[in-house]
Design a protein around this motif. Structure first.
Motif, short mmCIF file in Angstrom:
data_model
loop_
_atom_site.label_atom_id
_atom_site.label_comp_id
_atom_site.label_asym_id
_atom_site.label_seq_id
_atom_site.Cartn_x
_atom_site.Cartn_y
_atom_site.Cartn_z
N ASP A 45 5.06 0.16 3.20
CA ASP A 45 4.40 -0.38 4.22
C ASP A 45 3.37 -1.30 3.60
O ASP A 45 3.03 -2.40 4.24
CB ASP A 45 3.68 0.68 5.05
N ALA A 46 2.72 -0.82 2.39
CA ALA A 46 1.60 -1.67 1.94
C ALA A 46 2.15 -3.02 1.36
O ALA A 46 1.69 -3.97 1.56
CB ALA A 46 0.96 -0.79 0.75
N LEU A 47 3.37 -2.79 0.58
CA LEU A 47 4.16 -4.13 0.26
C LEU A 47 4.40 -5.00 1.23
O LEU A 47 4.35 -6.37 1.23
CB LEU A 47 5.18 -3.82 -0.38
N ARG A 48 5.04 -4.57 2.41
CA ARG A 48 5.16 -5.35 3.59
C ARG A 48 4.03 -5.96 4.14
O ARG A 48 3.88 -7.29 4.49
CB ARG A 48 6.03 -4.46 4.75
N GLY A 49 2.74 -5.17 4.47
CA GLY A 49 1.71 -5.81 4.97
C GLY A 49 1.12 -6.71 3.95
O GLY A 49 0.15 -7.40 4.68
N GLY A 50 1.07 -6.51 2.61
CA GLY A 50 0.57 -7.39 1.71
C GLY A 50 1.60 -8.85 1.50
O GLY A 50 1.20 -9.47 0.55
N GLY A 101 -5.13 -3.55 -5.67
CA GLY A 101 -6.10 -2.56 -6.18
C GLY A 101 -5.35 -1.03 -5.88
O GLY A 101 -5.18 0.11 -6.66
N LEU A 102 -4.57 -1.21 -4.81
CA LEU A 102 -4.05 0.11 -4.03
C LEU A 102 -2.69 0.12 -4.54
O LEU A 102 -2.38 1.53 -4.59
CB LEU A 102 -4.14 -0.32 -2.48
N LEU A 103 -1.98 -0.60 -4.76
CA LEU A 103 -0.50 -0.56 -5.13
C LEU A 103 -0.19 0.29 -6.24
O LEU A 103 0.59 1.29 -6.21
CB LEU A 103 0.17 -1.86 -5.32
N PRO A 104 -1.00 0.39 -7.36
CA PRO A 104 -0.80 1.24 -8.55
C PRO A 104 -0.63 2.76 -8.12
O PRO A 104 -0.06 3.62 -8.45
CB PRO A 104 -1.77 0.93 -9.67
N ALA A 141 1.95 7.86 -6.52
CA ALA A 141 2.20 8.98 -5.71
C ALA A 141 3.62 8.95 -5.38
O ALA A 141 4.21 10.14 -5.59
CB ALA A 141 1.24 8.59 -4.33
N ALA A 142 4.12 7.69 -5.31
CA ALA A 142 5.65 7.96 -4.78
C ALA A 142 6.38 8.38 -5.90
O ALA A 142 7.64 9.03 -5.97
CB ALA A 142 6.28 6.45 -4.49
N GLU A 143 6.03 8.28 -7.43
CA GLU A 143 6.72 8.70 -8.40
C GLU A 143 6.67 10.28 -8.80
O GLU A 143 7.40 10.90 -9.03
CB GLU A 143 6.51 8.03 -9.64
#
Length: 261
Positions: free
Chosen positions: A38-43, A11-14, A19-21
């Motif tokens: 960080d979120a991708l790695r942690g997930g 739910g957080l990634l989108p 934000a990054a874009e």
């Protein structure tokens, strides 16, 4: 972004991607790229995080090399980003690339004017990779030199003295624990159990001073039991493992690790 819960991360990634874009160019942009990575790695998706770390590192380095009043802050960001990138590369088994990134991180921290403890800590992590690649004998003298310096700073801190090279006591303690663990690994790889055991005992002493949780101490005592067993000191190893079973009584995965030991 520190959670490992895959449902929450999904739910957080989108939002992190948006934000990054959309973040303004400069530090806001590379900061958001790092949050996403960080979120991708942690997930559990380290492969997917690598391009975002790379983008962030390129942007931060360009700002740092351009100079100006924000250059030192940008160099500090380069150090942090490339450090996280190195961690991710290790997770992917790309050890040569990870080592290069660790050295880049240390160099960036020097340019940022970071405390000496930060630089030494990063250099030690590069040496950890050398050990993982079977070069313990070559790495050990450099590990010992850095460990000795960190231990001096720790004793100064414990004596109530100012330590300009390591002004943050928590970071100093973490660096010492890491240095001891890296040395322990190098000694054990060379089947040199006694100095490995000294490193583990020193680690336990630091963790007790810091009043670390019992689970953290138990994890170190598992390593201690392994070294004691290699030295033929089975009764002492048994005491450590029984302590760990008690601590991990509600943690099936950790109990399995103890039973394996």
């Amino acid at each position: 972004t520190s959670t490992g819960d895959p449902r929450l991360m999904a739910g957080l990634l989108p939002h992190l991607e948006e934000a990054a874009e959309s973040a303004p160019e400069g530090r806001p942009r590379w900061f958001c790229l790092c949050n996403l990575a960080d979120a991708l790695r942690g997930g559990g998706r380290p492969d997917s995080s690598l391009p975002f770390y790379e983008q962030a590192a390129i942007q931060a380095r360009a700002a740092a090399e351009a100079g100006g009043e924000m250059a030192r802050e940008a160099w500090a960001d380069v150090g942090g980003i490339t450090g996280n990138l190195a961690i991710t590369l290790v997770m992917n088994g790309e050890l040569d690339k990870a080592r290069r990134r660790r050295l880049e991180s240390a160099e960036a921290e020097k340019k940022a004017g970071s405390a000496a403890i930060n630089v030494i800590g990063t250099e030690l992590e590069a040496l950890r990779i050398d050990i993982l690649q079977g070069r313990a004998a070559q790495a050990l003298p450099e590990v010992e030199t850095r460990l000795a310096q960190v231990e001096i700073w720790w004793r100064q801190h414990r004596a109530g003295q100012s330590v300009p090279e390591a002004p943050n006591p928590e970071l100093l303690a973490r660096a010492l624990i890491s240095a001891l663990d890296i040395a322990r690994h190098a000694y054990f790889d060379q089947q040199d159990g006694e100095p490995a055991l000294r490193c583990i005992n020193a680690t336990l002493e630091v963790k007790r001073v810091l009043e670390r949780p019992a689970e953290d101490i138990a994890a170190t005592r598992i390593n201690r039991a392994t070294v004691l067993t290699s030295l033929g000191r089975h009764a002492e190893a048994k005491v450590d493992l029984e302590y760990c079973l008690e601590v991990f009584q509600n943690d099936p995965a950790s109990r399995a690790t103890v039973f394996s030991s």
